[in-house]
Design a protein around this motif. Structure first.
Motif, PDB file in Angstrom:
ATOM      1  N   LEU A 116      10.575 -94.079   3.156  1.00 23.31           N
ATOM      2  CA  LEU A 116       9.323 -94.006   3.901  1.00 23.31           C
ATOM      3  C   LEU A 116       9.580 -93.937   5.405  1.00 23.31           C
ATOM      4  CD1 LEU A 116       7.137 -96.538   1.879  1.00 23.31           C
ATOM      5  CD2 LEU A 116       7.072 -94.034   1.807  1.00 23.31           C
ATOM      6  N   THR A 117      10.552 -94.718   5.879  1.00 15.29           N
ATOM      7  CA  THR A 117      10.899 -94.661   7.301  1.00 15.29           C
ATOM      8  C   THR A 117      11.446 -93.288   7.660  1.00 15.29           C
ATOM      9  OG1 THR A 117      11.444 -97.014   7.227  1.00 15.29           O
ATOM     10  CG2 THR A 117      12.204 -95.780   9.133  1.00 15.29           C
ATOM     11  N   GLY A 118      12.284 -92.724   6.775  1.00 16.55           N
ATOM     12  CA  GLY A 118      12.816 -91.394   7.013  1.00 16.55           C
ATOM     13  C   GLY A 118      11.730 -90.338   7.077  1.00 16.55           C
ATOM     14  N   ILE A 119      10.714 -90.461   6.211  1.00 20.84           N
ATOM     15  CA  ILE A 119       9.593 -89.515   6.240  1.00 20.84           C
ATOM     16  C   ILE A 119       8.857 -89.596   7.576  1.00 20.84           C
ATOM     17  CG2 ILE A 119       7.325 -89.028   5.241  1.00 20.84           C
ATOM     18  CD1 ILE A 119       8.509 -89.854   2.527  1.00 20.84           C
ATOM     19  N   ALA A 120       8.614 -90.829   8.038  1.00 24.91           N
ATOM     20  CA  ALA A 120       7.921 -91.008   9.313  1.00 24.91           C
ATOM     21  C   ALA A 120       8.737 -90.435  10.473  1.00 24.91           C
ATOM     22  CB  ALA A 120       7.629 -92.488   9.549  1.00 24.91           C
ATOM     23  N   VAL A 121      10.039 -90.703  10.467  1.00 27.79           N
ATOM     24  CA  VAL A 121      10.904 -90.197  11.541  1.00 27.79           C
ATOM     25  C   VAL A 121      10.972 -88.678  11.499  1.00 27.79           C
ATOM     26  CG1 VAL A 121      13.297 -90.107  12.338  1.00 27.79           C
ATOM     27  CG2 VAL A 121      12.257 -92.298  11.782  1.00 27.79           C
ATOM     28  N   ASN A 122      11.045 -88.097  10.298  1.00 30.57           N
ATOM     29  CA  ASN A 122      11.043 -86.635  10.185  1.00 30.57           C
ATOM     30  C   ASN A 122       9.773 -86.037  10.777  1.00 30.57           C
ATOM     31  OD1 ASN A 122      13.548 -86.135   8.974  1.00 30.57           O
ATOM     32  ND2 ASN A 122      12.768 -86.597   6.943  1.00 30.57           N
ATOM     33  N   ALA A 123       8.634 -86.708  10.538  1.00 34.01           N
ATOM     34  CA  ALA A 123       7.367 -86.217  11.096  1.00 34.01           C
ATOM     35  C   ALA A 123       7.375 -86.281  12.621  1.00 34.01           C
ATOM     36  CB  ALA A 123       6.205 -87.031  10.528  1.00 34.01           C
ATOM     37  N   VAL A 124       7.857 -87.384  13.184  1.00 36.65           N
ATOM     38  CA  VAL A 124       7.885 -87.549  14.638  1.00 36.65           C
ATOM     39  C   VAL A 124       8.842 -86.540  15.274  1.00 36.65           C
ATOM     40  CG1 VAL A 124       8.514 -89.115  16.503  1.00 36.65           C
ATOM     41  CG2 VAL A 124       7.220 -89.975  14.543  1.00 36.65           C
ATOM     42  N   THR A 125      10.042 -86.403  14.707  1.00 39.17           N
ATOM     43  CA  THR A 125      10.998 -85.452  15.278  1.00 39.17           C
ATOM     44  C   THR A 125      10.489 -84.014  15.144  1.00 39.17           C
ATOM     45  OG1 THR A 125      12.225 -85.447  13.174  1.00 39.17           O
ATOM     46  CG2 THR A 125      13.016 -86.913  14.917  1.00 39.17           C
ATOM     47  N   GLY A 126       9.798 -83.719  14.031  1.00 36.36           N
ATOM     48  CA  GLY A 126       9.222 -82.386  13.871  1.00 36.36           C
ATOM     49  C   GLY A 126       8.178 -82.089  14.937  1.00 36.36           C
ATOM     50  N   ALA A 127       7.342 -83.093  15.233  1.00 32.86           N
ATOM     51  CA  ALA A 127       6.335 -82.910  16.278  1.00 32.86           C
ATOM     52  C   ALA A 127       6.995 -82.730  17.642  1.00 32.86           C
ATOM     53  CB  ALA A 127       5.400 -84.120  16.302  1.00 32.86           C
ATOM     54  N   ALA A 128       8.045 -83.510  17.915  1.00 29.86           N
ATOM     55  CA  ALA A 128       8.748 -83.384  19.194  1.00 29.86           C
ATOM     56  C   ALA A 128       9.397 -82.012  19.336  1.00 29.86           C
ATOM     57  CB  ALA A 128       9.797 -84.491  19.324  1.00 29.86           C
ATOM     58  N   ILE A 129      10.002 -81.516  18.242  1.00 30.52           N
ATOM     59  CA  ILE A 129      10.603 -80.178  18.271  1.00 30.52           C
ATOM     60  C   ILE A 129       9.536 -79.124  18.535  1.00 30.52           C
ATOM     61  CG2 ILE A 129      11.708 -78.427  16.824  1.00 30.52           C
ATOM     62  CD1 ILE A 129      13.284 -80.702  15.493  1.00 30.52           C
ATOM     63  N   GLY A 130       8.362 -79.285  17.903  1.00 36.27           N
ATOM     64  CA  GLY A 130       7.270 -78.345  18.126  1.00 36.27           C
ATOM     65  C   GLY A 130       6.821 -78.309  19.575  1.00 36.27           C
ATOM     66  N   LEU A 131       6.704 -79.481  20.201  1.00 33.65           N
ATOM     67  CA  LEU A 131       6.296 -79.538  21.606  1.00 33.65           C
ATOM     68  C   LEU A 131       7.336 -78.904  22.525  1.00 33.65           C
ATOM     69  CD1 LEU A 131       4.742 -83.123  21.816  1.00 33.65           C
ATOM     70  CD2 LEU A 131       3.528 -80.933  21.996  1.00 33.65           C
ATOM     71  N   LEU A 132       8.609 -79.221  22.275  1.00 28.69           N
ATOM     72  CA  LEU A 132       9.671 -78.639  23.101  1.00 28.69           C
ATOM     73  C   LEU A 132       9.721 -77.123  22.933  1.00 28.69           C
ATOM     74  CD1 LEU A 132      12.483 -81.291  22.502  1.00 28.69           C
ATOM     75  CD2 LEU A 132      11.314 -80.834  24.663  1.00 28.69           C
ATOM     76  N   THR A 133       9.509 -76.654  21.713  1.00 27.29           N
ATOM     77  CA  THR A 133       9.499 -75.214  21.466  1.00 27.29           C
ATOM     78  C   THR A 133       8.319 -74.551  22.173  1.00 27.29           C
ATOM     79  OG1 THR A 133      10.540 -75.568  19.301  1.00 27.29           O
ATOM     80  CG2 THR A 133       9.457 -73.447  19.666  1.00 27.29           C
ATOM     81  N   PHE A 134       7.174 -75.218  22.182  1.00 25.23           N
ATOM     82  CA  PHE A 134       5.965 -74.666  22.811  1.00 25.23           C
ATOM     83  C   PHE A 134       6.162 -74.456  24.306  1.00 25.23           C
ATOM     84  CE2 PHE A 134       1.886 -75.318  24.988  1.00 25.23           C
ATOM     85  CZ  PHE A 134       1.133 -74.311  24.401  1.00 25.23           C
TER      86      PHE A 134
END
Length: 353
Positions: free
Chosen positions: A167-185
């Protein structure tokens, strides 16, 4: 979960035969990958070139152009592919043992997404403190820090339960995915192309320095993994039985998660995100080799190396002269196979209800 069956004479014979078969398959794939490309070099000349470098003068040597192609382009690419494939598959086998689930893979605990975030951040923010190794180092550090963070956040009362880790890994994957999206934007066009190419996964830019950079970490993880085979077999009985049999479950999980982080971060740092190798390869090997980790771990490493080299060969030849991103190709092949594995596993457990 039922106890592991005792070793039989047939099982003891099957192990060496399987490992020898996988080793021969790896050699065959390596020769084919080195021989195939825009400048073709016959496999026997590839073998002669290698033997000549170690002082054995047999067979017909390639012409000077062929020698340059082999040693400057093909060999570093194939060796890097073998290291990346072996690392991802070995990490997957360890993860499946740690979680007691044959559908687990390194991305579950955030190591792949953490490595991706590190690389994307270095590209988008223009960090260049370590020259050409900045992105690679950032990816490795990102994967390792993220994994250790997941483990730290999932601990409670001195223990880290498997469900909490997931569950912690799922949450971290979501946060890192959002951060990657922002940096890409916010990235400019040049940075965006670099980020996109890196996220698709490829070993097309392989060089000998890249091989020497990843080889020590990969070798450390690959050599350490088989040492935990017996304790992983005991862990398959469950946490409480394993503790009664003398296994320090918490320490074992922590050490293995660090080994998985090292293997996966090193692979992602030099090749980008290559999906499903860490899931499909060890699961397929388990179907042949059985659940014993003494055979499963080295067999997964050999199979992973062969599969990734074969995948890279397909990626650079099926649409020649263009090159298909390796990560996309493994996802296209591994995705349907994963659905089949999921259906097969659920059916064996009594249906989808």
């Amino acid at each position: 979960m039922r106890p592991l069956a005792p070793a039989t004479a047939r099982g003891r014979t099957r192990g060496p035969v399987l490992l020898a078969g996988l080793a021969l398959a790896l050699v065959a794939v390596v020769l084919l990958a080195c021989a195939t490309g825009a400048y073709s070099v016959p496999p026997l000349q590839v073998l002669s070139s290698v033997l000549h470098r170690v002082g054995v003068d047999v067979g017909t040597m390639p012409d000077p152009t062929g020698e340059t192609v082999l040693w400057e382009i093909r060999f570093p690419r194939v060796v890097l592919g073998a290291l990346v494939g072996a690392s991802l598959a070995c990490a997957g086998a360890l993860m499946q043992g740690v979680f007691g689930n044959p559908l687990a893979e390194p991305g579950v605990i955030g190591v792949s997404s953490g490595a991706a975030l590190g690389a994307v951040a270095a590209i988008a923010l223009g960090v260049s403190g370590f020259g050409g190794w900045t992105v690679t180092g950032a990816a490795f550090l990102g994967g390792l820090v993220t994994t250790l963070g997941v483990y730290a956040f999932s601990r409670s009362s001195g223990r880290a339960e498997v469900v909490t880790l997931v569950l912690t890994g799922i949450a971290v994957n979501a946060v890192t995915g959002a951060a990657i999206g922002l940096l890409t934007f916010f990235a400019d066009d040049a940075e965006l192309r670099s980020i996109t190419f890196w996220n698709l996964g490829s070993i097309g830019s392989a060089t000998w320095p890249a091989v020497w950079a990843v080889a020590p970490v990969a070798a450390l993880g690959l050599l350490a993994a088989p040492r935990f085979a017996r304790r992983l077999d005991l862990l398959a009985l469950g946490d409480h039985p394993a503790r009664h049999l003398g296994v320090d479950v918490e320490r074992l999980r922590l050490v293995l998660i660090v080994v998985v982080a090292l293997l996966t971060s090193a692979a992602v740092a030099v090749a980008g995100i290559i999906s499903f190798v860490g899931l499909v390869v060890p699961h397929a090997v388990r179907m042949v080799a059985g659940p014993g980790h003494r055979l499963l771990v080295p067999a997964s490493a050999l199979a992973g190396a062969a599969v990734l080299i074969a995948g890279d060969l397909a990626a650079r030849t099926i649409a020649a002269p263009a090159e298909v991103p390796l990560g996309s190709l493994t996802a296209l092949v591994g995705g349907p196979f994963f659905f089949w594995l999921l259906h097969r596993t659920r059916a064996r457990q009594g249906g989808w209800a």
